[in-house]
Scaffold this motif. Structure first.
Motif, mmCIF file in Angstrom:
data_model
loop_
_atom_site.group_PDB
_atom_site.id
_atom_site.type_symbol
_atom_site.label_atom_id
_atom_site.label_comp_id
_atom_site.label_asym_id
_atom_site.label_seq_id
_atom_site.Cartn_x
_atom_site.Cartn_y
_atom_site.Cartn_z
ATOM 1 N N MET A 41 64.396 101.170 -104.894
ATOM 2 C CA MET A 41 63.325 101.431 -105.319
ATOM 3 C C MET A 41 62.459 101.227 -104.100
ATOM 4 O O MET A 41 60.744 101.461 -103.872
ATOM 5 C CB MET A 41 62.660 100.541 -106.472
ATOM 6 N N LEU A 42 63.147 100.767 -102.641
ATOM 7 C CA LEU A 42 62.033 101.038 -101.727
ATOM 8 C C LEU A 42 61.527 101.731 -101.313
ATOM 9 O O LEU A 42 60.868 101.721 -100.536
ATOM 10 C CB LEU A 42 63.280 99.918 -100.903
ATOM 11 N N PRO A 43 62.323 102.846 -101.023
ATOM 12 C CA PRO A 43 61.868 104.130 -100.509
ATOM 13 C C PRO A 43 60.951 105.137 -101.198
ATOM 14 O O PRO A 43 60.003 105.834 -100.969
ATOM 15 C CB PRO A 43 63.383 105.071 -100.425
ATOM 16 N N VAL A 44 60.703 104.531 -102.837
ATOM 17 C CA VAL A 44 59.798 105.376 -103.153
ATOM 18 C C VAL A 44 58.414 104.074 -103.387
ATOM 19 O O VAL A 44 57.459 105.398 -103.180
ATOM 20 C CB VAL A 44 60.536 104.891 -105.083
ATOM 21 N N TYR A 45 58.504 103.017 -102.819
ATOM 22 C CA TYR A 45 57.322 102.766 -102.790
ATOM 23 C C TYR A 45 57.235 102.615 -100.856
ATOM 24 O O TYR A 45 55.685 103.130 -101.231
ATOM 25 C CB TYR A 45 57.456 101.322 -103.228
#
Length: 435
Positions: free
Chosen positions: A369-373
């Motif tokens: 989820m890091l690139p999403v956020y």
């Protein structure tokens, strides 16, 4: 076919940029119809009609039972926007703004920080676009009456609205799209984004105060204006329904069948029924409700559907996968955070969100989820780097021009870079601690 898809997609994006910058549209009676969505929609229709993508692939994507379903995303966004617009039509935002100003007396510093706090809070629970469109005319009017320099207030308003919109998933359509695409629940989103948003807010307020402190030191004379709510009962109903909606959105994180789009749609329908019932009993015309429907951003429907179709084609021909491979899997918070911020100002933040959702989904086993956020941060903060970063920027510049406030494209970029870069660095750097 792949080359044709790339060329046509570029044509759609160039058409989007040109039509946004030139404010391209047509006038139908007293209504100005903006046509920035026409190029993406046209190219999307071409892709479907000429079978660049199999029709079943298109329909599966359009009506899939997943977070990427654009129909659900549109319902969620339009319903939440409707709730916000209704409260604006009742005069709530102007009423609160006047109360804040009147309590601050003649101190610019008090007025400035009180308005900043009000803008931040309202943005979190409503929508950044609505707050910007509502408060900009008020600030211009207030500054003309008091002979204050409007620039500190206007710049701060725009930047704060596009920062505190990160706090909740409902604060920005880009949050809704990226969050829904990857199945992020309301409370899970808040747990991750609360501190990065707070840090971003502290950094930008510090920079804003350093820039504008001299302008804010002088006092002013202001005769208190009387701001009235158009209907106290309907305003109370609207606030209560918005509060219930927010609580249910939080609970949706724990109850699987309680989908966010169903919550927001149900609350908006209840608001409509309540308003109609009240007006029927009082034998009044539901003008506030009618004006709410008139102000809904319907142009977002063809715009998002067109961009969604283009995005599906880019994925179908492996273009999104190639971009994902180019970005790599290391340092994804800064890679995706800053590439999304830059992409916002090349193609606008909503097309960027559609494209980046497809790019990120190609990470496969490396998906976190890091690139999403990080992309969510870029989609919000990218809006105040240049006016092209978001449609709100283009509309905001138009409001300033209509009210004879001198503020150029270069002024926008100057303040945007000075304030936006340290804010983005702080938010993106601290993000991995909460995922």
């Amino acid at each position: 076919m792949k080359i044709a898809v790339i060329i046509l997609s570029i044509v759609a994006l160039i058409g989007l940029i040109v039509s946004s910058v030139t404010n391209f549209g047509i006038k139908i009676r007293n209504y100005n119809l903006k046509l920035y969505w026409a190029f993406p929609l046209l190219i999307g229709i071409i892709f479907v009609l000429f079978k660049f993508i199999p029709f079943n692939e298109f329909t599966d994507g359009l009506f899939s039972n997943s977070g990427m379903n654009p129909v659900k995303i549109l319902i969620l966004f339009l319903s939440m926007t409707g709730l916000s617009i209704f409260l604006d039509e009742m005069g709530l935002f102007s009423y609160l703004a006047y109360k804040v100003v009147s309590k601050s007396k003649s101190s610019q510093i008090k007025v400035y920080f009180a308005l900043c706090a009000l803008i931040a809070v309202l943005t979190m629970f409503t929508s950044n676009d609505i707050v910007i469109l509502t408060f900009t005319p008020f600030i211009i009017f207030f500054c003309k009456r008091t002979k204050c320099n409007p620039i500190p207030y206007l710049v701060s308003e725009f930047i704060l609205a596009n920062t505190w919109s990160m706090m909740f998933i409902i604060g920005n359509p880009t949050n809704i799209y990226l969050g829904s695409y990857f199945g992020i629940k309301f409370i899970d989103y808040f747990k991750v984004m609360a501190i990065p948003t707070l840090v971003a807010g502290i950094v930008e307020m510090s920079v804003l105060y350093l820039i504008f402190r001299k302008d804010l030191k002088t006092n002013f004379e202001y005769s208190e204006e009387v701001a009235m709510l158009k209907s106290v009962p309907l305003t109370i109903v609207g606030v209560v329904i918005l509060g219930i909606c927010t609580v249910l959105l939080v609970l949706s994180s724990y109850i699987d069948f309680l989908e966010m789009y169903l919550v927001s749609l149900s609350c908006f329908v209840i608001l409509v029924i309540s308003c109609l019932a009240y007006c029927l009993i009082k034998k009044e015309k539901p003008n506030g409700l009618l004006d709410t429907f008139k102000r809904l951003p319907y142009e977002l429907i063809p715009f998002l559907l067109g961009m969604f179709t283009i995005s599906l084609c880019l994925t179908y021909y492996g273009i999104s996968a190639s971009l994902c491979e180019l970005f790599g899997t290391k340092g994804t918070n800064f890679v995706y955070g800053f590439t999304s911020l830059v992409a916002c100002n090349l193609v606008n933040n909503i097309p960027m969100s559609v494209l980046f959702s497809e790019i990120i989904s190609n990470m496969g086993v490396n998906l976190t989820m890091l690139p999403v956020y990080s992309s969510i941060i870029g989609s919000n903060l990218g809006a105040f780097i240049t006016p092209l970063g978001a449609l709100a920027g283009i509309m905001w510049m138009g409001i300033l021009s209509n009210h004879n406030v001198k503020y150029t494209f270069l002024d926008f970029v100057k303040y945007g870079l000075v304030i936006g870069i340290p804010t983005a660095v702080a938010a993106i750097a601290i993000l991995p601690l909460f995922i």
